[in-house]
Structures are given as structure tokens and as C-alpha cells.
Write a protein that holds these residues in place. Structure first.
Motif, PDB file in Angstrom:
ATOM      1  N   HIS A   3      -1.149   7.178   1.361  1.00  0.00           N
ATOM      2  CA  HIS A   3      -2.017   6.250   2.094  1.00  0.00           C
ATOM      3  C   HIS A   3      -1.872   6.511   3.590  1.00  0.00           C
ATOM      4  O   HIS A   3      -0.910   7.159   4.020  1.00  0.00           O
ATOM      5  N   PHE A   4      -2.783   5.958   4.392  1.00  0.00           N
ATOM      6  CA  PHE A   4      -2.615   6.002   5.850  1.00  0.00           C
ATOM      7  C   PHE A   4      -2.669   4.561   6.360  1.00  0.00           C
ATOM      8  O   PHE A   4      -3.724   4.022   6.646  1.00  0.00           O
ATOM      9  N   LEU A   5      -1.487   3.964   6.411  1.00  0.00           N
ATOM     10  CA  LEU A   5      -1.385   2.565   6.842  1.00  0.00           C
ATOM     11  C   LEU A   5      -0.756   2.460   8.224  1.00  0.00           C
ATOM     12  O   LEU A   5      -0.995   1.500   8.955  1.00  0.00           O
ATOM     13  N   GLU A   6       0.102   3.467   8.553  1.00  0.00           N
ATOM     14  CA  GLU A   6       0.849   3.440   9.808  1.00  0.00           C
ATOM     15  C   GLU A   6       0.862   4.837  10.411  1.00  0.00           C
ATOM     16  O   GLU A   6       0.761   5.824   9.684  1.00  0.00           O
ATOM     17  N   GLN A  85      -3.917  -7.871  -6.194  1.00  0.00           N
ATOM     18  CA  GLN A  85      -3.473  -7.000  -7.280  1.00  0.00           C
ATOM     19  C   GLN A  85      -4.641  -6.620  -8.199  1.00  0.00           C
ATOM     20  O   GLN A  85      -4.887  -5.438  -8.460  1.00  0.00           O
ATOM     21  N   ASP A  86      -5.390  -7.632  -8.666  1.00  0.00           N
ATOM     22  CA  ASP A  86      -6.500  -7.345  -9.587  1.00  0.00           C
ATOM     23  C   ASP A  86      -7.606  -6.574  -8.875  1.00  0.00           C
ATOM     24  O   ASP A  86      -8.196  -5.646  -9.435  1.00  0.00           O
ATOM     25  N   THR A  87      -7.890  -6.952  -7.629  1.00  0.00           N
ATOM     26  CA  THR A  87      -8.959  -6.266  -6.878  1.00  0.00           C
ATOM     27  C   THR A  87      -8.602  -4.796  -6.680  1.00  0.00           C
ATOM     28  O   THR A  87      -9.431  -3.903  -6.904  1.00  0.00           O
ATOM     29  N   ALA A  88      -7.361  -4.534  -6.292  1.00  0.00           N
ATOM     30  CA  ALA A  88      -6.934  -3.147  -6.048  1.00  0.00           C
ATOM     31  C   ALA A  88      -7.010  -2.329  -7.332  1.00  0.00           C
ATOM     32  O   ALA A  88      -7.467  -1.178  -7.327  1.00  0.00           O
ATOM     33  N   LYS A  89      -6.585  -2.935  -8.442  1.00  0.00           N
ATOM     34  CA  LYS A  89      -6.593  -2.199  -9.720  1.00  0.00           C
ATOM     35  C   LYS A  89      -8.020  -1.922 -10.196  1.00  0.00           C
ATOM     36  O   LYS A  89      -8.323  -0.845 -10.696  1.00  0.00           O
ATOM     37  N   VAL A  90      -8.894  -2.933 -10.053  1.00  0.00           N
ATOM     38  CA  VAL A  90     -10.283  -2.759 -10.493  1.00  0.00           C
ATOM     39  C   VAL A  90     -10.994  -1.721  -9.624  1.00  0.00           C
ATOM     40  O   VAL A  90     -11.636  -0.792 -10.130  1.00  0.00           O
ATOM     41  N   LEU A  91     -10.840  -1.854  -8.296  1.00  0.00           N
ATOM     42  CA  LEU A  91     -11.537  -0.908  -7.403  1.00  0.00           C
ATOM     43  C   LEU A  91     -11.049   0.521  -7.636  1.00  0.00           C
ATOM     44  O   LEU A  91     -11.809   1.480  -7.485  1.00  0.00           O
ATOM     45  N   GLY A 104      -3.398  -9.690   8.033  1.00  0.00           N
ATOM     46  CA  GLY A 104      -1.976  -9.394   7.880  1.00  0.00           C
ATOM     47  C   GLY A 104      -1.723  -7.975   7.390  1.00  0.00           C
ATOM     48  O   GLY A 104      -2.397  -7.477   6.481  1.00  0.00           O
ATOM     49  N   HIS A 105      -0.707  -7.348   7.982  1.00  0.00           N
ATOM     50  CA  HIS A 105      -0.348  -5.993   7.547  1.00  0.00           C
ATOM     51  C   HIS A 105       0.221  -6.030   6.121  1.00  0.00           C
ATOM     52  O   HIS A 105       0.103  -5.059   5.378  1.00  0.00           O
ATOM     53  N   ASP A 106       0.819  -7.168   5.757  1.00  0.00           N
ATOM     54  CA  ASP A 106       1.376  -7.283   4.407  1.00  0.00           C
ATOM     55  C   ASP A 106       0.278  -7.198   3.345  1.00  0.00           C
ATOM     56  O   ASP A 106       0.495  -6.706   2.249  1.00  0.00           O
ATOM     57  N   LEU A 107      -0.946  -7.638   3.703  1.00  0.00           N
ATOM     58  CA  LEU A 107      -2.037  -7.603   2.733  1.00  0.00           C
ATOM     59  C   LEU A 107      -2.468  -6.155   2.428  1.00  0.00           C
ATOM     60  O   LEU A 107      -2.657  -5.780   1.279  1.00  0.00           O
ATOM     61  N   ILE A 108      -2.544  -5.329   3.492  1.00  0.00           N
ATOM     62  CA  ILE A 108      -2.955  -3.934   3.248  1.00  0.00           C
ATOM     63  C   ILE A 108      -1.833  -3.188   2.513  1.00  0.00           C
ATOM     64  O   ILE A 108      -2.093  -2.325   1.667  1.00  0.00           O
ATOM     65  N   THR A 109      -0.598  -3.560   2.792  1.00  0.00           N
ATOM     66  CA  THR A 109       0.538  -2.939   2.089  1.00  0.00           C
ATOM     67  C   THR A 109       0.488  -3.308   0.609  1.00  0.00           C
ATOM     68  O   THR A 109       0.737  -2.474  -0.264  1.00  0.00           O
ATOM     69  N   GLU A 110       0.133  -4.578   0.334  1.00  0.00           N
ATOM     70  CA  GLU A 110       0.015  -5.021  -1.063  1.00  0.00           C
ATOM     71  C   GLU A 110      -1.109  -4.254  -1.774  1.00  0.00           C
ATOM     72  O   GLU A 110      -0.945  -3.786  -2.900  1.00  0.00           O
TER      73      GLU A 110
END
Ligand code: CP
Length: 313
Positions: A3-6, A85-91, A104-110
């Protein structure tokens, strides 16, 4: 999954390749030399407003042969409480990659933890890594013969004025730690860099070497770049009056350029507010390179996406 988060998510070799490709994309834009995203579908999930990031990603994905799909909170179930969790898995079952702008940065990390496709940070409250990569491309273009930030930007002094606890200030701190820029942050004590960015640097063994001051002259002294961002970031509108009052001594004016290096440049990630964080005079001067910064968002986004796709393959 890469990923490219940071800013520090790519290796030195990957960063060199990304910057070389960004310059190549710019030089050969009309020829469209690369179709790295051919037949791929990339989602663009934006929780916040955007002009430059959104349009440059959308155009960039198309120019690489892919299909961008814009998603926002008002038209998706995540806006009605469906879990990350469900959105990431479905997408992940539909898409080849996902660009996210959120709070929040925690949301993109999740999202990245649950996604089975690459996730790109298009801005969080903590960091704006795509902006920093393209700003460093613009700086190299204007001040160096090198296309490698580790060579061409080392020891350049960049002074950032205003809210030095914001995502752009954090991202410049990381650019300084990774590529050796001399980063000076200048603003009110209440808005100095937070413990969160210090902890981040410690966690990843990045040097803690930036300077903080409330003395504008000290920050601007022999600087190669004077940089600023809006004083009222998205989500901070309720603090508008306090921020405007506290930050007004940190406006970038022509006077500061008298102290800076002779060829010092003015940079701003935009949107700009003339008369607030910067004077109209500086914005309209030949030192001002903000439209080059904006254009380079496109070339750099393409290079970042190309790198991610090639790594997955
Ligand atoms: N600099 C930047 O991220 O611009 P947008 O908010 O318009 O995307």
C-alpha cells in the motif's frame, strides 16, 4: 499487499523509480507511453472535498488505461454505517485498487489491513504523501539536475509557516527525515508538531531532526523554499476565528523573501487564500510555483500507481 499510506512505504530503489517515471510521464504525456492499469478498475473513495487530488487521480487512472470509479459517502453504504472491514473486503472482490481521502489515519490503516488490493492515501488528517512526492518532484525540476530526491533535495532548507501540526507539516517532516531536507516549522506554540509525528518517526527509525520556532525571520533565514497551507484545515472550521488570529503573524510576505536565499521559491499545496496565509503579491510573483505543483500531481499519481501495480505483479 503493498500500500502507499505513508511517505516511507517505498524503498529507496522504488522511490527512485517512481520519480524517474513521473518525469518521464510529464515529458511524454501526449504519447501516453504506459498502459500499466489497462482494463483495471480503481475505486476513489472520498470522505472529503478535493479538486487537485480527485481530478489528477481520475485523469491519471484513465491515462494509464484504467477505469476510475468515484465513490462518496452519500451514495455508498459506508456512509450509512457499513463497517470498514466489510467495505474493504467487498470492494476487493470488484476492484484492482483503492484511493482513499479521509479524516483519521487509523481509518485508512484499517482499510489497508482488510483490503486485498493496494490502498493509496489521498490525504488523511495526519499525512498527505502523494502531495509531498509531487512537491518534491516540482522542487527537483526547479532547483536540481537530479531526478532523485535523496540526491537533489539533500540539505535544501524548507521553511513551513502557519499550522505546523497539520498533515502537510507532518509530511514535510517525513520528507526531511527520508531525503535530508532541512525542515523548519514556524507557527504559534499551540500549533507546533504533535507527539504523534515524533512517535511515528521513532517507530520507523526515522531521524527526529526538524526545527520548530515562532520566529519568522529565523525560519526564513537563507531558506530555499517558503511553504504554507490553509490556516483552517477541513474539519477545523469551528476553530476559524482562533486560528486566524493566532496565525496572522505567520503570513508569508515579500519581507520574508528579503531574508531567504536570493532565488527562494514560494510553494503552496492549494487551495490558497490570498491575504490570509500568503499575500497576493507573493502569490502572483515569479517565485510562486503553485500551478507547477498542481500539474505535477497528475504525473506523480501515475508514477505511484504504476509502481504499486508493478510490485503486485
Ligand atoms: N492539495 C490538495 O490536496 O488539493 P485538493 O484538496 O483540491 O485535492
Amino acid at each position: 499487499m503493498k500500500h502507499f499510506l505513508e511517505e516511507n512505504n517505498f524503498t529507496k530503489e522504488e522511490i527512485q523509480s517512481i520519480f524517474e517515471n513521473a518525469f518521464r510521464f510529464k515529458e511524454n504525456r501526449k504519447a501516453r507511453p504506459s498502459l500499466d492499469l489497462k482494463d483495471q478498475s480503481w475505486g476513489m473513495l472520498f470522505y472529503k472535498n478535493s479538486t487537485r487530488t480527485r481530478v489528477s487521480f481520475e485523469v491519471g487512472i484513465r491515462e494509464l488505461g484504467g477505469n476510475p470509479i468515484l465513490l462518496d459517502l452519500s451514495s455508498t453504504q459506508i456512509g450509512r454505517g457499513e463497517s470498514v472491514q466489510d467495505t474493504a473486503k467487498v470492494l476487493s472482490r470488484f476492484l484492482d485498487g483503492l484511493v482513499i481521502r479521509t479524516h483519521g489515519h487509523d481509518l485508512i490503516t484499517e482499510f489497508a489491513n482488510y483490503a486485498e488490493i493496494p490502498v493509496v492515501n489521498a490525504l488523511t488528517d495526519f499525512l498527505h504523501p502523494c502531495q509531498i512526492y509531487s512537491d518534491c518532484m516540482t522542487l527537483l525540476e526547479k532547483t536540481s539536475d537530479s531526478q532523485n530526491p535523496a540526491e537533489g533535495l539533500k540539505d535544501k532548507k524548507l521553511a513551513f509557516f502557519g499550522d505546523t501540526s497539520c498533515n502537510m507539516a507532518n509530511s514535510w517532516i517525513l520528507a526531511g527525515a527520508i531525503w535530508g531536507l532541512d525542515i523548519w516549522l514556524c507557527g504559534p506554540e499551540e500549533f507546533k508538531p504533535t507527539k504523534e509525528i515524533e512517535d511515528f518517526c521513532r517507530k520507523f527509525d526515522l531521524p527526529i531532526q526538524w526545527h520548530f520556532t515562532s520566529d519568522c525571520k529565523k525560519a526564513a533565514h537563507q531558506a530555499d523554499v517558503l511553504y504554507t497551507d490553509v490556516w483552517v484545515s477541513m474539519g477545523c472550521e469551528d476553530q476559524k476565528n482562533e486560528r486566524m488570529e493566532k496565525m496572522s503573524p505567520f503570513r508569508i510576505t515579500e519581507d520574508l523573501f528579503e531574508i531567504a536565499n536570493q532565488n527562494a521559491l514560494f510553494m503552496h499545496c492549494m487551495p490558497a487564500h490570498p491575504g490570509e496565509e500568503v499575500t497576493e503579491e507573493v502569490l502572483g510573483s515569479t517565485r510562486s510555483i503553485l500551478f507547477d505543483q498542481a500539474e505535477n500531481r497528475l504525473h506523480m499519481q501515475k508514477a505511484i500507481l504504476k509502481q504499486l501495480v508493478n510490485i503486485q505483479n
